[in-house]
Design an enzyme around this catalytic site. Sequence first.
Site, PDB file in Angstrom:
ATOM      1  CG  LEU A   1      79.126  48.583  19.883  1.00  0.00           C
ATOM      2  CD1 LEU A   1      79.309  48.494  18.364  1.00  0.00           C
ATOM      3  CD2 LEU A   1      80.270  49.384  20.502  1.00  0.00           C
ATOM      4  N   GLY A   2      75.269  49.288  22.854  1.00  0.00           N
ATOM      5  CA  GLY A   2      73.951  49.878  23.107  1.00  0.00           C
ATOM      6  C   GLY A   2      73.147  49.999  21.831  1.00  0.00           C
ATOM      7  NE  ARG A   3      68.762  46.439  22.011  1.00  0.00           N
ATOM      8  CZ  ARG A   3      68.397  45.193  21.689  1.00  0.00           C
ATOM      9  NH1 ARG A   3      68.300  44.856  20.431  1.00  0.00           N
ATOM     10  NH2 ARG A   3      68.139  44.306  22.636  1.00  0.00           N
ATOM     11  N   GLY A   4      74.087  50.509  18.979  1.00  0.00           N
ATOM     12  CA  GLY A   4      74.615  51.578  18.126  1.00  0.00           C
ATOM     13  C   GLY A   4      74.559  52.944  18.775  1.00  0.00           C
TER      14      GLY A   4
ATOM     15  CG  HIS B   1      67.046  33.980  21.990  1.00  0.00           C
ATOM     16  ND1 HIS B   1      66.819  34.155  20.653  1.00  0.00           N
ATOM     17  CD2 HIS B   1      67.617  35.131  22.407  1.00  0.00           C
ATOM     18  CE1 HIS B   1      67.236  35.358  20.274  1.00  0.00           C
ATOM     19  NE2 HIS B   1      67.721  35.969  21.330  1.00  0.00           N
TER      20      HIS B   1
ATOM     21  CB  SER C   1      73.046  45.243  22.853  1.00  0.00           C
ATOM     22  OG  SER C   1      72.067  44.547  22.112  1.00  0.00           O
TER      23      SER C   1
ATOM     24  CE1 TYR D   1      68.380  37.458  17.226  1.00  0.00           C
ATOM     25  CE2 TYR D   1      70.550  36.834  16.449  1.00  0.00           C
ATOM     26  CZ  TYR D   1      69.715  37.228  17.475  1.00  0.00           C
ATOM     27  OH  TYR D   1      70.224  37.399  18.736  1.00  0.00           O
TER      28      TYR D   1
HETATM   29  N1  LIG Z   1      70.637  37.113  23.332  1.00  0.00           N
HETATM   30  C1  LIG Z   1      69.872  38.145  23.031  1.00  0.00           C
HETATM   31  O1  LIG Z   1      68.760  38.278  23.524  1.00  0.00           O
HETATM   32  C2  LIG Z   1      70.368  39.171  22.043  1.00  0.00           C
HETATM   33  C3  LIG Z   1      69.714  40.421  21.927  1.00  0.00           C
HETATM   34  C4  LIG Z   1      70.223  41.340  21.015  1.00  0.00           C
HETATM   35  C5  LIG Z   1      71.343  41.042  20.249  1.00  0.00           C
HETATM   36  N2  LIG Z   1      71.946  39.823  20.373  1.00  0.00           N
HETATM   37  C6  LIG Z   1      73.153  39.467  19.598  1.00  0.00           C
HETATM   38  O2  LIG Z   1      74.156  40.399  19.920  1.00  0.00           O
HETATM   39  C7  LIG Z   1      74.677  40.997  18.735  1.00  0.00           C
HETATM   40  C8  LIG Z   1      75.116  42.429  19.017  1.00  0.00           C
HETATM   41  O3  LIG Z   1      74.064  43.198  19.563  1.00  0.00           O
HETATM   42  P1  LIG Z   1      73.300  44.320  18.735  1.00  0.00           P
HETATM   43  O4  LIG Z   1      73.571  44.108  17.294  1.00  0.00           O
HETATM   44  O5  LIG Z   1      71.908  44.336  19.234  1.00  0.00           O
HETATM   45  O6  LIG Z   1      73.905  45.673  19.234  1.00  0.00           O
HETATM   46  P2  LIG Z   1      75.349  46.364  19.246  1.00  0.00           P
HETATM   47  O7  LIG Z   1      76.389  45.399  18.884  1.00  0.00           O
HETATM   48  O8  LIG Z   1      75.428  47.082  20.529  1.00  0.00           O
HETATM   49  O9  LIG Z   1      75.170  47.477  18.102  1.00  0.00           O
HETATM   50  C9  LIG Z   1      74.922  47.160  16.771  1.00  0.00           C
HETATM   51  C10 LIG Z   1      74.614  48.449  16.036  1.00  0.00           C
HETATM   52  O10 LIG Z   1      75.744  49.314  16.105  1.00  0.00           O
HETATM   53  C11 LIG Z   1      76.193  49.653  14.791  1.00  0.00           C
HETATM   54  N3  LIG Z   1      77.666  49.660  14.858  1.00  0.00           N
HETATM   55  C12 LIG Z   1      78.478  48.589  15.005  1.00  0.00           C
HETATM   56  N4  LIG Z   1      79.765  48.986  15.090  1.00  0.00           N
HETATM   57  C13 LIG Z   1      79.760  50.333  14.971  1.00  0.00           C
HETATM   58  C14 LIG Z   1      80.769  51.322  14.969  1.00  0.00           C
HETATM   59  N5  LIG Z   1      82.049  50.996  15.126  1.00  0.00           N
HETATM   60  N6  LIG Z   1      80.406  52.624  14.808  1.00  0.00           N
HETATM   61  C15 LIG Z   1      79.097  52.968  14.666  1.00  0.00           C
HETATM   62  N7  LIG Z   1      78.091  52.077  14.673  1.00  0.00           N
HETATM   63  C16 LIG Z   1      78.420  50.763  14.818  1.00  0.00           C
HETATM   64  C17 LIG Z   1      75.621  48.607  13.870  1.00  0.00           C
HETATM   65  O11 LIG Z   1      75.351  49.139  12.605  1.00  0.00           O
HETATM   66  P3  LIG Z   1      76.031  48.557  11.255  1.00  0.00           P
HETATM   67  O12 LIG Z   1      75.617  47.141  11.143  1.00  0.00           O
HETATM   68  O13 LIG Z   1      75.465  49.417  10.210  1.00  0.00           O
HETATM   69  O14 LIG Z   1      77.512  48.728  11.459  1.00  0.00           O
HETATM   70  C18 LIG Z   1      74.309  48.247  14.579  1.00  0.00           C
HETATM   71  O15 LIG Z   1      73.286  49.146  14.202  1.00  0.00           O
HETATM   72  C19 LIG Z   1      73.533  40.860  17.724  1.00  0.00           C
HETATM   73  O16 LIG Z   1      74.007  40.942  16.397  1.00  0.00           O
HETATM   74  C20 LIG Z   1      72.974  39.507  18.088  1.00  0.00           C
HETATM   75  O17 LIG Z   1      73.748  38.485  17.471  1.00  0.00           O
HETATM   76  C21 LIG Z   1      71.477  38.890  21.271  1.00  0.00           C
END
Ligand SMILES: NC(=O)c1ccc[n+]([C@@H]2O[C@H](COP(=O)([O-])OP(=O)(O)OC[C@H]3O[C@@H](n4cnc5c(N)ncnc54)[C@H](OP(=O)(O)O)[C@@H]3O)[C@@H](O)[C@H]2O)c1
Length: 337
Positions: free
Chosen positions: A211-214, A130, A209, A61
């Site tokens: 939140l489906g990446r937002g 990972h 993810s 990251y």
């Molecule tokens: N193991 C893997 O392969 C892998 C892959 C992807 C991710 N990850 C990990 O999982 C974590 C979470 O996944 P993710 O970040 O991909 O996706 P997520 O948690 O589904 O969504 C994150 C997105 O949603 C937004 N968001 C968060 N809370 C919100 C709310 N209450 N209302 C509106 N928007 C909101 C965030 O924006 P803001 O920041 O602007 O709030 C960001 O753009 C990552 O940070 C990472 O540590 C791991």
Amino acid sequence: MTQTVLPTVELGTGGPLVGVQGLGCMGMSEFYGPTDTGEALATLDAALATGVTLFDTADMYGSGRNEELIGPFARANRDQVVLATKFSILRSEEDGAVRGISNDPAYIRTAVDASLRRLGTDVIDLYYMHRRDPAVPLADSVGAMAELVRAGKVRHLGLSEVTGAELREAHAIHPISALQSEWSVFARDVERTAVPAAAELGVAFVPYSPLGRGFLTGAFQDAKELSADDYRRSHPRYTGDNAAANGELLDPLRKIAAARGVTLAQVALAWVHQQAEVHGLAVVPIPGTRRRGRLAENTAAATLRLTAEELALLEPVAGRVAGNRYADMSSTSAARE
Ligand SMILES: NC(=O)c1ccc[n+]([C@@H]2O[C@H](COP(=O)([O-])OP(=O)(O)OC[C@H]3O[C@@H](n4cnc5c(N)ncnc54)[C@H](OP(=O)(O)O)[C@@H]3O)[C@@H](O)[C@H]2O)c1
């Protein structure tokens, strides 16, 4: 909104106690648009104050910058923070492009030392592989990770994007505390083999993810609205015709959110918690946010209970989602099932 203090759960049999929701830190350095370091650091502090203790990063990251960002915070709160990082995705030093995956034991020994250095700590609480390279036997890769536990560099082991069969094989080599894979109202392929295996073995599930990446929050309708370098612009589910079709699938979430006076994000997170109950396993979702306001909203979801009727409305959603979880699915668990 009243501040929620999260209950705790054991992160896998014999694993550390953590707040039932963690924090994904990835977006604080890369992938989801411009970042604000001050707000990101304030969000880390606010998370800890709310009972979030599992903080998730990875060496890839920001090509190491995310580990460097959370290192001082983790050091200042070392006895409360459960620090999770990952190895195996290789990036070019010149342009950051992903160049491959390594599960090679010699590489793992180098990667852990680099992560420890960037984090500024002498032990990583949870060290994940990972991505799996199927060319390297798990006996070699997980065997090398087990050596890191014996050397005191790592406390607990985790895997990401592995199948149920791979999880079983790995767990027999060394106990695995956590499996981190994508799991949400939109992404349920893990329920085929990985979730049942984790439940059977006492491995905690860490949905990424959630939140489906937002997209599940309704914050954007098509990734073309996002900044030019936003990773989601190349994501098959969140652009073009797929995004338009998938946006309509949010109707049941909107309906539930309106009736309950909560947000779509809270409905999506409550669903993950309750779906884990259906499968009988511990779950610690790690919604990613860089902002304190959203952190409070997301942690409040941990105590929201959806009714059986509401869960039934959400049940068919994943089966109707258009587009794959990744543009290139080759390194996901789904590709090896
Ligand atoms: N193991 C893997 O392969 C892998 C892959 C992807 C991710 N990850 C990990 O999982 C974590 C979470 O996944 P993710 O970040 O991909 O996706 P997520 O948690 O589904 O969504 C994150 C997105 O949603 C937004 N968001 C968060 N809370 C919100 C709310 N209450 N209302 C509106 N928007 C909101 C965030 O924006 P803001 O920041 O602007 O709030 C960001 O753009 C990552 O940070 C990472 O540590 C791991």
